[in-house]
Scaffold this motif. Sequence first.
Motif, PDB file in Angstrom:
ATOM      1  N   LEU A   1       0.823  -1.207   0.000  1.00 37.05           N
ATOM      2  CA  LEU A   1       0.000   0.000   0.000  1.00 37.05           C
ATOM      3  C   LEU A   1       0.858   1.258   0.000  1.00 37.05           C
ATOM      4  N   ILE A   2       2.001   1.197   0.669  1.00 37.26           N
ATOM      5  CA  ILE A   2       2.928   2.334   0.655  1.00 37.26           C
ATOM      6  C   ILE A   2       3.406   2.594  -0.770  1.00 37.26           C
ATOM      7  N   GLN A   3       3.746   1.519  -1.485  1.00 38.55           N
ATOM      8  CA  GLN A   3       4.164   1.668  -2.888  1.00 38.55           C
ATOM      9  C   GLN A   3       3.027   2.229  -3.747  1.00 38.55           C
ATOM     10  N   LEU A   4       1.816   1.781  -3.493  1.00 38.20           N
ATOM     11  CA  LEU A   4       0.670   2.273  -4.255  1.00 38.20           C
ATOM     12  C   LEU A   4       0.374   3.731  -3.941  1.00 38.20           C
ATOM     13  N   SER A   5       0.620   4.129  -2.699  1.00 39.34           N
ATOM     14  CA  SER A   5       0.418   5.538  -2.343  1.00 39.34           C
ATOM     15  C   SER A   5       1.451   6.418  -3.031  1.00 39.34           C
ATOM     16  N   GLU A   6       2.667   5.896  -3.205  1.00 39.48           N
ATOM     17  CA  GLU A   6       3.707   6.639  -3.913  1.00 39.48           C
ATOM     18  C   GLU A   6       3.343   6.812  -5.381  1.00 39.48           C
ATOM     19  N   ARG A   7       2.535   5.904  -5.914  1.00 44.07           N
ATOM     20  CA  ARG A   7       2.068   6.000  -7.300  1.00 44.07           C
ATOM     21  C   ARG A   7       0.789   6.821  -7.420  1.00 44.07           C
ATOM     22  N   GLY A   8       0.287   7.292  -6.301  1.00 46.17           N
ATOM     23  CA  GLY A   8      -0.928   8.097  -6.320  1.00 46.17           C
ATOM     24  C   GLY A   8      -2.190   7.282  -6.496  1.00 46.17           C
ATOM     25  N   MET A   9      -2.145   6.006  -6.164  1.00 46.19           N
ATOM     26  CA  MET A   9      -3.310   5.144  -6.350  1.00 46.19           C
ATOM     27  C   MET A   9      -4.150   5.014  -5.085  1.00 46.19           C
ATOM     28  N   VAL A  10      -3.532   5.176  -3.929  1.00 43.09           N
ATOM     29  CA  VAL A  10      -4.264   5.159  -2.663  1.00 43.09           C
ATOM     30  C   VAL A  10      -3.738   6.280  -1.776  1.00 43.09           C
ATOM     31  N   ARG A  11      -4.531   6.612  -0.743  1.00 45.25           N
ATOM     32  CA  ARG A  11      -4.106   7.602   0.251  1.00 45.25           C
ATOM     33  C   ARG A  11      -4.351   7.031   1.638  1.00 45.25           C
ATOM     34  N   PHE A  12      -3.311   7.050   2.480  1.00 45.67           N
ATOM     35  CA  PHE A  12      -3.460   6.565   3.848  1.00 45.67           C
ATOM     36  C   PHE A  12      -4.245   7.569   4.682  1.00 45.67           C
ATOM     37  N   GLU A  13      -5.131   7.045   5.510  1.00 45.84           N
ATOM     38  CA  GLU A  13      -5.859   7.870   6.473  1.00 45.84           C
ATOM     39  C   GLU A  13      -5.539   7.338   7.862  1.00 45.84           C
ATOM     40  N   ARG A  14      -5.103   8.200   8.732  1.00 45.29           N
ATOM     41  CA  ARG A  14      -4.557   7.829  10.030  1.00 45.29           C
ATOM     42  C   ARG A  14      -5.496   6.916  10.828  1.00 45.29           C
ATOM     43  N   ASN A  15      -4.939   5.769  11.189  1.00 42.22           N
ATOM     44  CA  ASN A  15      -5.638   4.779  12.015  1.00 42.22           C
ATOM     45  C   ASN A  15      -6.913   4.223  11.370  1.00 42.22           C
ATOM     46  N   ARG A  16      -7.039   4.390  10.055  1.00 46.15           N
ATOM     47  CA  ARG A  16      -8.245   3.912   9.381  1.00 46.15           C
ATOM     48  C   ARG A  16      -7.930   2.957   8.232  1.00 46.15           C
ATOM     49  N   GLY A  17      -6.852   3.205   7.526  1.00 47.22           N
ATOM     50  CA  GLY A  17      -6.511   2.357   6.397  1.00 47.22           C
ATOM     51  C   GLY A  17      -6.113   3.173   5.189  1.00 47.22           C
ATOM     52  N   ALA A  18      -6.404   2.636   4.000  1.00 48.26           N
ATOM     53  CA  ALA A  18      -6.032   3.311   2.753  1.00 48.26           C
ATOM     54  C   ALA A  18      -7.270   3.468   1.882  1.00 48.26           C
TER      55      ALA A  18
END
Length: 235
Positions: free
Chosen positions: A53-70
């Motif tokens: 998910l970290i890699q996907l966030s770097e690609r702009g595909m997901v965004r992490f939300e604190r203590n909730r997920g992606a």
Amino acid sequence: MRQIDTERNLAKTIFEELRSGIVSGELVPGTLYSVHDLAARLGVSRTPVREALIQLSERGMVRFERNRGARVLQTSLHDLEEVFALRLLLEVPATFRATGRRESGWVADLSAHLAAMRAAADEHDEAAFMAADRRFHHTINAASGNLRLADHVDSLRDTILLRNTSTVNRSRGMHDILAEHARIHELVEEGQAHAAAEAMREHLRHTARLLLGQESSETGDAEPPFSLDWTAFPG
């Protein structure tokens, strides 16, 4: 012989599975997914899922939300414009440099990818066609000698896939797209660096105009409010 790093291979497999789920729409844009739930669905531990998910966030595909997920992100028209602006800035000079370098082997690979595109177009196989299209561009970009550029452009294409849109059989057919790639290939093979770069620029601008215009009309906008006048290469 070296031992196989199973953890690394697992992380890569999970990344590809999540990426595929996002591109296909199985993981729905705008929806929040917890690391725990995704790990359970895949039958793996949470650590490699979080890494993917970290890699996907770097690609702009997901965004992490604190203590909730992606949360899976939805690509906007403005995102599409930015993607093509970056591709113009990167791929045009990369084509010029790759053609001028004339490193051995890669032009033959390019020919093979073009042949795969032609076969897929004849079979009306859009998935195979777009996969070969992607390899075609990546081969040119990698031949420029800048692998970071090639990988970055490859990740930018995922942003377009997030919107689940294509010009194929909507604004143009696969054989129309094939013709543009064939022209680039011809000029690369002849070693005409300036002309090959210009052909790449026109191909990207044409694709962007069709895609943005197509998507803009579907959202109700009369005219796409975008500028595609990016001149990364003096020509």
